[in-house]
Design an enzyme around this catalytic site. Structure first.
Site, short mmCIF file in Angstrom:
data_model
loop_
_atom_site.label_atom_id
_atom_site.label_comp_id
_atom_site.label_asym_id
_atom_site.label_seq_id
_atom_site.Cartn_x
_atom_site.Cartn_y
_atom_site.Cartn_z
N ASN A 191 -1.96 0.18 6.88
CA ASN A 191 -1.42 -1.08 7.41
C ASN A 191 -0.52 -1.82 6.41
O ASN A 191 -0.34 -3.03 6.50
CB ASN A 191 -2.54 -1.97 7.96
CG ASN A 191 -3.57 -2.31 6.91
OD1 ASN A 191 -3.42 -1.98 5.73
ND2 ASN A 191 -4.63 -3.00 7.33
N HIS A 211 -2.06 -5.43 1.51
CA HIS A 211 -3.33 -6.12 1.28
C HIS A 211 -3.01 -7.54 0.87
O HIS A 211 -2.02 -7.78 0.18
CB HIS A 211 -4.12 -5.45 0.13
CG HIS A 211 -5.25 -6.31 -0.37
ND1 HIS A 211 -6.49 -6.30 0.22
CD2 HIS A 211 -5.31 -7.26 -1.35
CE1 HIS A 211 -7.27 -7.19 -0.39
NE2 HIS A 211 -6.58 -7.78 -1.35
N ARG A 215 2.57 -6.37 9.14
CA ARG A 215 1.83 -5.24 9.71
C ARG A 215 2.38 -4.82 11.07
O ARG A 215 2.35 -3.64 11.42
CB ARG A 215 0.34 -5.58 9.76
CG ARG A 215 -0.29 -5.49 8.36
CD ARG A 215 -1.65 -6.10 8.31
NE ARG A 215 -2.40 -5.69 7.12
CZ ARG A 215 -3.57 -6.21 6.76
NH1 ARG A 215 -4.12 -7.17 7.49
NH2 ARG A 215 -4.20 -5.78 5.69
N THR A 263 -5.36 -7.16 10.77
CA THR A 263 -5.69 -5.90 10.07
C THR A 263 -5.16 -4.69 10.84
O THR A 263 -4.61 -3.76 10.25
CB THR A 263 -7.22 -5.79 9.90
OG1 THR A 263 -7.69 -6.97 9.26
CG2 THR A 263 -7.59 -4.57 9.08
N GLU A 302 -9.10 -11.09 -7.73
CA GLU A 302 -8.20 -9.95 -7.54
C GLU A 302 -7.01 -10.00 -8.50
O GLU A 302 -6.55 -8.96 -8.97
CB GLU A 302 -7.74 -9.90 -6.07
CG GLU A 302 -8.90 -9.56 -5.13
CD GLU A 302 -8.50 -9.50 -3.66
OE1 GLU A 302 -9.37 -9.20 -2.84
OE2 GLU A 302 -7.32 -9.75 -3.33
N TYR A 313 -12.31 -2.56 -4.07
CA TYR A 313 -12.75 -2.75 -2.68
C TYR A 313 -14.27 -2.78 -2.54
O TYR A 313 -14.79 -2.55 -1.45
CB TYR A 313 -12.19 -1.63 -1.81
CG TYR A 313 -10.83 -1.92 -1.18
CD1 TYR A 313 -10.57 -3.13 -0.51
CD2 TYR A 313 -9.81 -0.97 -1.20
CE1 TYR A 313 -9.34 -3.36 0.08
CE2 TYR A 313 -8.58 -1.21 -0.61
CZ TYR A 313 -8.35 -2.42 0.04
OH TYR A 313 -7.14 -2.66 0.65
N PHE A 320 -15.79 2.87 6.59
CA PHE A 320 -14.44 3.29 6.18
C PHE A 320 -14.22 3.21 4.68
O PHE A 320 -13.11 3.49 4.19
CB PHE A 320 -13.38 2.46 6.93
CG PHE A 320 -13.50 0.96 6.76
CD1 PHE A 320 -12.99 0.31 5.64
CD2 PHE A 320 -14.15 0.19 7.73
CE1 PHE A 320 -13.11 -1.06 5.48
CE2 PHE A 320 -14.27 -1.19 7.59
CZ PHE A 320 -13.75 -1.82 6.46
N LYS A 364 0.83 -1.22 0.00
CA LYS A 364 0.00 0.00 0.00
C LYS A 364 0.87 1.27 0.00
O LYS A 364 2.07 1.22 0.29
CB LYS A 364 -0.93 -0.04 1.21
CG LYS A 364 -1.99 -1.16 1.16
CD LYS A 364 -2.94 -1.07 2.35
CE LYS A 364 -4.02 -2.14 2.31
NZ LYS A 364 -4.97 -2.01 3.47
O1 CDP Z 1 -6.98 -6.03 4.85
P1 CDP Z 1 -7.76 -7.03 5.68
O2 CDP Z 1 -8.32 -8.14 4.85
O3 CDP Z 1 -6.97 -7.51 6.86
O4 CDP Z 1 -8.97 -6.21 6.31
P2 CDP Z 1 -10.45 -5.93 5.76
O5 CDP Z 1 -11.40 -6.13 6.89
O6 CDP Z 1 -10.70 -6.69 4.50
O7 CDP Z 1 -10.43 -4.36 5.46
C1 CDP Z 1 -9.81 -3.88 4.28
C2 CDP Z 1 -8.96 -2.68 4.67
O8 CDP Z 1 -9.82 -1.65 5.14
C3 CDP Z 1 -7.98 -2.92 5.80
O9 CDP Z 1 -6.75 -3.48 5.38
C4 CDP Z 1 -7.78 -1.51 6.35
O10 CDP Z 1 -6.79 -0.82 5.61
C5 CDP Z 1 -9.13 -0.87 6.11
N1 CDP Z 1 -9.92 -0.78 7.34
C6 CDP Z 1 -10.05 0.46 7.97
O11 CDP Z 1 -9.50 1.45 7.48
N2 CDP Z 1 -10.78 0.55 9.12
C7 CDP Z 1 -11.36 -0.53 9.67
N3 CDP Z 1 -12.06 -0.42 10.78
C8 CDP Z 1 -11.23 -1.78 9.04
C9 CDP Z 1 -10.50 -1.88 7.86
MG MG Z 2 -9.76 -8.11 3.34
#
Ligand code: CDP
Ligand code: MG
Length: 136
Positions: free
Chosen positions: A115, A118, A105, A94, A129, A52, A60, A12
């Site tokens: 973070n 992805h 991370r 995450t 993807e 996304y 978010f 990222k």
């Molecule tokens: O990336 P990951 O699969 O671990 O998490 P996700 O639940 O699929 O969420 C996608 C991305 O959204 C995360 O990697 C974060 O960058 C962002 N996110 C956020 O900004 N705030 C949250 N409360 C949860 C996710």
């Molecule tokens: Mg995810």
């Protein structure tokens, strides 16, 4: 059992701008995930919104799409044994504050939104993807 898979990884903007690309790539290759394809790109907010879209109902979502399109990213196809899960383990939780020691991370993440990486969360999403970023 032999289960060679491919998964999509993204470095990222927060990590690309801190020049962490090579260090993160080394973590993959040191852990038997081969980088089959890699390209540095800068996507539009519309492209990020499409990528996304599973998160479109989340509070978010808008910030997330703005963020992913805010600067260059590195998109990669990783290949190896159980690559989807292996990559998720290397990434960590995450929220970097909750991520295990030595995960990407934990090492490099700044916050839950910045973070650093992805990774696809299932083989089905990995296919979608990879297709999204590497069609032909
Ligand atoms: O990336 P990951 O699969 O671990 O998490 P996700 O639940 O699929 O969420 C996608 C991305 O959204 C995360 O990697 C974060 O960058 C962002 N996110 C956020 O900004 N705030 C949250 N409360 C949860 C996710
Ligand atoms: Mg995810």
């Amino acid at each position: 059992m032999n289960n060679i898979e491919q998964t999509l990884s993204i470095i990222k903007p927060d990590a690309v701008e801190r020049n962490l690309t090579d260090e993160i790539k080394k973590i993959f290759t040191n852990n038997n995930l081969n980088i089959k394809e890699s390209k540095k790109i800068h996507i539009t907010k519309d492209e990020a919104s499409e990528f996304y879209k599973v998160h479109q109902s989340k509070p978010f979502y808008n910030d997330l799409c703005a963020y992913l399109s805010s600067g260059p990213i590195v998109v990669m196809i990783l290949e190896g044994q159980n690559a989807v899960l292996a990559n998720r383990k290397l990434m960590g939780a995450t929220n970097p504050k909750e991520a295990e020691e030595k995960t990407i991370r934990k090492l490099y993440g700044i916050s839950i939104d910045k973070n650093s990486v992805h990774g696809s969360d299932s083989t089905e999403n990995a296919k979608k993807e990879i297709e999204f970023f590497f069609k032909n």
